[in-house]
Design a protein around this motif. Structure first.
Motif, short mmCIF file in Angstrom:
data_model
loop_
_atom_site.label_atom_id
_atom_site.label_comp_id
_atom_site.label_asym_id
_atom_site.label_seq_id
_atom_site.Cartn_x
_atom_site.Cartn_y
_atom_site.Cartn_z
N LEU A 19 2.02 -6.29 11.42
CA LEU A 19 0.61 -6.57 11.20
C LEU A 19 -0.11 -5.37 10.59
CD1 LEU A 19 -0.35 -8.54 14.44
CD2 LEU A 19 -0.04 -9.45 12.13
N GLU A 20 0.27 -4.18 11.05
CA GLU A 20 -0.35 -2.96 10.51
C GLU A 20 -0.07 -2.81 9.02
OE1 GLU A 20 0.74 1.69 10.75
OE2 GLU A 20 0.37 0.75 12.70
N ALA A 21 1.20 -2.98 8.64
CA ALA A 21 1.58 -2.86 7.23
C ALA A 21 0.88 -3.93 6.39
CB ALA A 21 3.09 -2.97 7.08
N THR A 22 0.79 -5.15 6.95
CA THR A 22 0.12 -6.24 6.23
C THR A 22 -1.37 -5.97 6.07
OG1 THR A 22 1.74 -7.81 7.12
CG2 THR A 22 -0.30 -8.73 6.23
N ALA A 23 -2.00 -5.48 7.13
CA ALA A 23 -3.43 -5.21 7.08
C ALA A 23 -3.76 -4.12 6.06
CB ALA A 23 -3.92 -4.80 8.47
N VAL A 24 -2.94 -3.08 6.03
CA VAL A 24 -3.21 -1.97 5.10
C VAL A 24 -2.97 -2.41 3.66
CG1 VAL A 24 -2.44 0.33 4.38
CG2 VAL A 24 -2.74 -0.18 6.81
N SER A 25 -1.84 -3.09 3.42
CA SER A 25 -1.46 -3.43 2.05
C SER A 25 -2.26 -4.58 1.47
CB SER A 25 0.03 -3.79 2.00
OG SER A 25 0.83 -2.69 2.39
N TRP A 26 -2.61 -5.57 2.31
CA TRP A 26 -3.23 -6.78 1.79
C TRP A 26 -4.71 -6.92 2.10
CZ3 TRP A 26 -0.75 -9.74 -1.64
CH2 TRP A 26 0.63 -9.57 -1.74
N PHE A 27 -5.16 -6.39 3.23
CA PHE A 27 -6.58 -6.51 3.58
C PHE A 27 -7.35 -5.27 3.11
CE2 PHE A 27 -4.63 -9.68 6.14
CZ PHE A 27 -5.59 -10.65 6.36
N TYR A 28 -6.86 -4.09 3.49
CA TYR A 28 -7.47 -2.85 3.01
C TYR A 28 -7.26 -2.72 1.50
CZ TYR A 28 -8.60 2.18 3.05
OH TYR A 28 -9.16 3.41 2.82
N GLY A 29 -6.07 -3.11 1.04
CA GLY A 29 -5.77 -3.13 -0.39
C GLY A 29 -4.85 -1.98 -0.79
N ILE A 30 -3.76 -2.32 -1.47
CA ILE A 30 -2.80 -1.30 -1.85
C ILE A 30 -3.39 -0.33 -2.87
CG2 ILE A 30 -1.76 -2.62 -3.76
CD1 ILE A 30 0.02 -0.34 -1.18
N ASN A 31 -4.27 -0.81 -3.75
CA ASN A 31 -4.89 0.09 -4.73
C ASN A 31 -5.83 1.07 -4.06
OD1 ASN A 31 -3.60 -1.06 -6.95
ND2 ASN A 31 -5.19 -2.61 -7.22
N ARG A 32 -6.56 0.59 -3.09
CA ARG A 32 -7.48 1.48 -2.37
C ARG A 32 -6.69 2.51 -1.56
NH1 ARG A 32 -11.92 0.03 2.26
NH2 ARG A 32 -13.13 1.95 2.05
N PHE A 33 -5.62 2.07 -0.91
CA PHE A 33 -4.79 2.99 -0.14
C PHE A 33 -4.16 4.04 -1.07
CE2 PHE A 33 -0.55 3.77 1.96
CZ PHE A 33 -1.05 4.65 2.91
N SER A 34 -3.73 3.60 -2.24
CA SER A 34 -3.16 4.53 -3.21
C SER A 34 -4.20 5.55 -3.67
CB SER A 34 -2.60 3.77 -4.41
OG SER A 34 -1.55 2.90 -4.02
N ASN A 35 -5.44 5.10 -3.84
CA ASN A 35 -6.51 6.02 -4.22
C ASN A 35 -6.80 7.03 -3.11
OD1 ASN A 35 -6.97 5.03 -6.80
ND2 ASN A 35 -8.44 3.49 -6.09
N ASP A 36 -6.68 6.58 -1.86
CA ASP A 36 -6.84 7.50 -0.73
C ASP A 36 -5.82 8.64 -0.83
OD1 ASP A 36 -8.79 5.81 0.17
OD2 ASP A 36 -7.58 4.93 1.79
N ILE A 37 -4.58 8.27 -1.11
CA ILE A 37 -3.51 9.27 -1.21
C ILE A 37 -3.77 10.18 -2.40
CG2 ILE A 37 -1.04 9.59 -1.64
CD1 ILE A 37 -0.52 7.05 -0.05
N LYS A 38 -4.25 9.61 -3.50
CA LYS A 38 -4.54 10.42 -4.69
C LYS A 38 -5.62 11.45 -4.38
CE LYS A 38 -5.93 10.13 -9.53
NZ LYS A 38 -6.35 9.24 -10.64
N SER A 39 -6.61 11.09 -3.59
CA SER A 39 -7.68 12.03 -3.25
C SER A 39 -7.15 13.20 -2.42
CB SER A 39 -8.80 11.32 -2.50
OG SER A 39 -8.39 10.98 -1.18
N MET A 40 -6.07 12.97 -1.67
CA MET A 40 -5.48 14.04 -0.85
C MET A 40 -4.47 14.87 -1.62
SD MET A 40 -4.92 12.25 2.90
CE MET A 40 -3.85 10.94 2.31
N LEU A 41 -3.61 14.21 -2.38
CA LEU A 41 -2.48 14.89 -3.01
C LEU A 41 -2.71 15.19 -4.49
CD1 LEU A 41 0.52 12.89 -1.47
CD2 LEU A 41 -0.76 14.82 -0.52
#
Length: 576
Positions: free
Chosen positions: A466-488
């Motif tokens: 459920l956690e992986a589904t919520a992050v990838s599909w509800f939060y959004g994989i593009n948004r999560f990727s942008n979060d990582i980009k802001s850090m790295l």
């Protein structure tokens, strides 16, 4: 900041993405959590050792070697590596990135990802409690052995003790010893009759009395845990310099000693000899998936908690790769430590390695290995360092598990608990100690098995799905990727995105479906768990997972607006 406050007022069920015409930096979410008052790791190595200490636990020593030889030896490494690359490591990386970006624990992080899934955080904390109820008891067993090792002759060497029976058979140093199905080694009787005293319990329906020796050991364990956690990562980060590194020194010593034993090569050949036909069996792939999942430990809230104390621009990608490699290599090397000794035992018994490699789980560490140590030159020394290694391996995982609860609850209720950490940790440790008392009884080993099987197994896998589904599909994989980009400073590659969106959830679903379709009978020693205990087990499992739908219903009922409006908000979230 005003945009975030507006979202909270309207009670959105999923955190909205940034506007289409805005850059990533316009997203205010991380600003809320990036406070200077939050604890930080004193050194980068404090964090790495804490993560390695959590991931590398007793299961690396007892579970991987058994699973490996049972599922094709060297051939098992193929599904193991594939499951690690496409399932375990991506989930590990995901949790480190989430914790570091949002800088909060397993409960309050869902306010920024998708509030309707906040029940996942509560479920994680309950599962962590169940783990503390039985896992620390196993460490207490190791402490009992450690104390018993301070003797010129180890007490599990002979059959001349008060707890031994007529079935006790000591074959070391003797010729023409007949080993039957009723024979029990001195080490087995020491474990079952002196440490656990399971012979004084008829099963879960009659667990007997609490063993004061084990209760004292458990009290000492929790005392160490409290004073390691009470001040936060500043203290636990120092303790892990000992508890996370010492096991590797001991493993090296034991591996060198094992390699010099007669018959050691038989064990190594048995451990690594590939059985390629095993790869056609579905159970082998299920075991590989389950092993890598429970070894790396995503979903327990620990990675979220530990990474939340990192600097915002810490390279969590490199951390995920390094710690995962260390974890997997430790499991592989532990196999040599175990199987050189099993080869030695087979040589002494004059039997095949598979005849002495039947023990699994704790029995491998509390019966098989101590039995071999007892008949080595310098047995006292090797027994002491072996059980020191077990205690430190266990403590590291306990530190991580309880820190997950502490961080999650304190971040959820900062006004109440932010200045009362010492008192809160004390209360948590007391609760864990009291919850462990049933595992200290004569039938406590049965309680440990029940909690391990039902309190953690399927529920935690379903939660991570459920956690992986919520992050990838509800939060959004593009948004999560942008979060990582802001850090790295760079976006995750296509491989990671595909894993997060499809492969890793499929990996988890595969484990869940396989475990449901092929339930295994629950047994321990010669005891078969009755049907009513299995029902109790399912209730224990449901008691954590149920908070996810309960919170969803609560959120739907109390969120302003109709369900149609809620759906519209969710659609808008996906679009953005």
């Amino acid at each position: 900041m005003p945009h975030q406050e507006q979202v909270m007022v309207h009670g959105n069920l999923c955190a909205p993405g940034p506007p289409n015409n805005a850059g990533y930096n316009s997203n205010p979410v991380p600003v809320i959590i990036q406070t200077e008052s939050r604890d930080k790791w004193s050194k980068k190595m404090d964090f790495l050792l804490s993560v390695i200490g959590f991931a590398v636990d007793l299961g690396n020593v007892w579970r991987f070697p058994y699973i490996c030889y049972q599922n094709g030896g060297g051939a098992f490494l193929i599904p193991y590596v594939l499951m690690a690359v496409f399932g375990g490591v991506p989930l590990f990386y995901m949790e480190l990135a989430l914790g570091q970006f949002h800088r909060t624990g397993a409960i309050s992080i869902w306010k920024h990802i998708c509030p309707i899934f906040k029940g996942i955080g509560f479920a994680i904390c309950i599962i962590a409690l169940y783990v503390s109820f039985y896992y620390n008891t196993i460490i207490a067993w190791a402490l009992f052995y450690f104390y018993s090792s301070f003797s010129s002759t180890l007490p599990w060497t002979s059959c001349d003790n008060a707890w031994n029976t007529e079935n006790c058979t000591n074959y070391f140093g003797k010729d023409n010893v007949t080993w039957t199905n009723y024979s029990r080694s001195p080490a087995e009787e020491f474990y079952t009759r002196n440490v656990l005293a399971v012979h004084e319990s008829s099963g879960l329906g009659d667990v007997g009395y609490i063993r004061w020796q084990l209760m004292l050991c458990l009290f000492l364990i929790f005392t160490i845990v409290y004073f390691s956690l009470w001040k936060g990562v500043k203290t636990s980060g120092k303790v892990v310099w000992v508890t996370a590194t010492l096991p590797y020194v001991v493993l090296l010593i034991l591996m060198i000693r094992g390699a010099t034993l007669p018959g050691a090569w038989k064990g190594v050949v048995f451990y690594l000899n590939p059985k390629w036909e095993k790869l056609k069996e579905t159970s082998v792939w299920v075991d590989a998936a389950a092993q890598i999942f429970f070894s790396l430990g995503p979903g327990f809230g620990v990675l979220l908690a530990l990474s939340s104390y990192n600097p915002f621009n810490n390279n969590c990608y490199r951390d995920a790769i390094v710690t995962s490699l260390v974890n997997c290599l430790t499991s592989f090397v532990s196999g040599f430590v175990i199987f050189t000794v099993l080869g030695y035992m087979a040589e002494q018994r004059n039997v095949n390695v598979e005849d002495v490699a039947r023990d699994k789980g704790p029995s491998l560490l509390f019966i098989t290995y101590p039995e071999a140590i007892a008949n080595m030159v310098g047995s006292t020394f090797f027994a002491i360092i072996f059980f020191v290694m077990m205690i430190t391996l266990g403590l590291d995982s306990t530190f991580g598990g309880l820190e997950a609860i502490i961080t999650a609850v304190m971040d959820e209720y900062p006004d109440t608990l932010s200045h009362r950490r010492e008192l809160f940790v004390l209360g948590l440790v007391v609760v864990c100690f009291l919850g462990s008392l049933s595992t200290l009884t004569n039938g406590g080993a049965y309680v440990v098995k029940l909690l391990e099987e039902f309190g953690v197994g399927s529920p935690i896998i379903a939660i991570v799905f459920l956690e992986a589904t919520a992050v990838s599909w509800f939060y959004g994989i593009n948004r999560f990727s942008n979060d990582i980009k802001s850090m790295l400073g760079y976006t995750p590659g296509l491989f990671w995105k595909v894993c997060w969106v499809a492969i890793s959830p499929a990996f988890l679903a595969y484990i869940i479906i396989s475990s449901l379709l092929n339930p295994q009978p629950l047994t321990l020693f010669d005891y078969e768990f009755p049907d009513w205990s299995i029902t109790v087990g399912y209730i224990i499992g449901a008691s954590s997972f149920m908070w996810i739908p309960i919170y969803m219903v609560y959120k739907l009922v109390w969120t302003p607006g109709s369900l149609k409006q809620v759906r519209q908000m969710r659609v808008q979230t996906f679009i953005s």
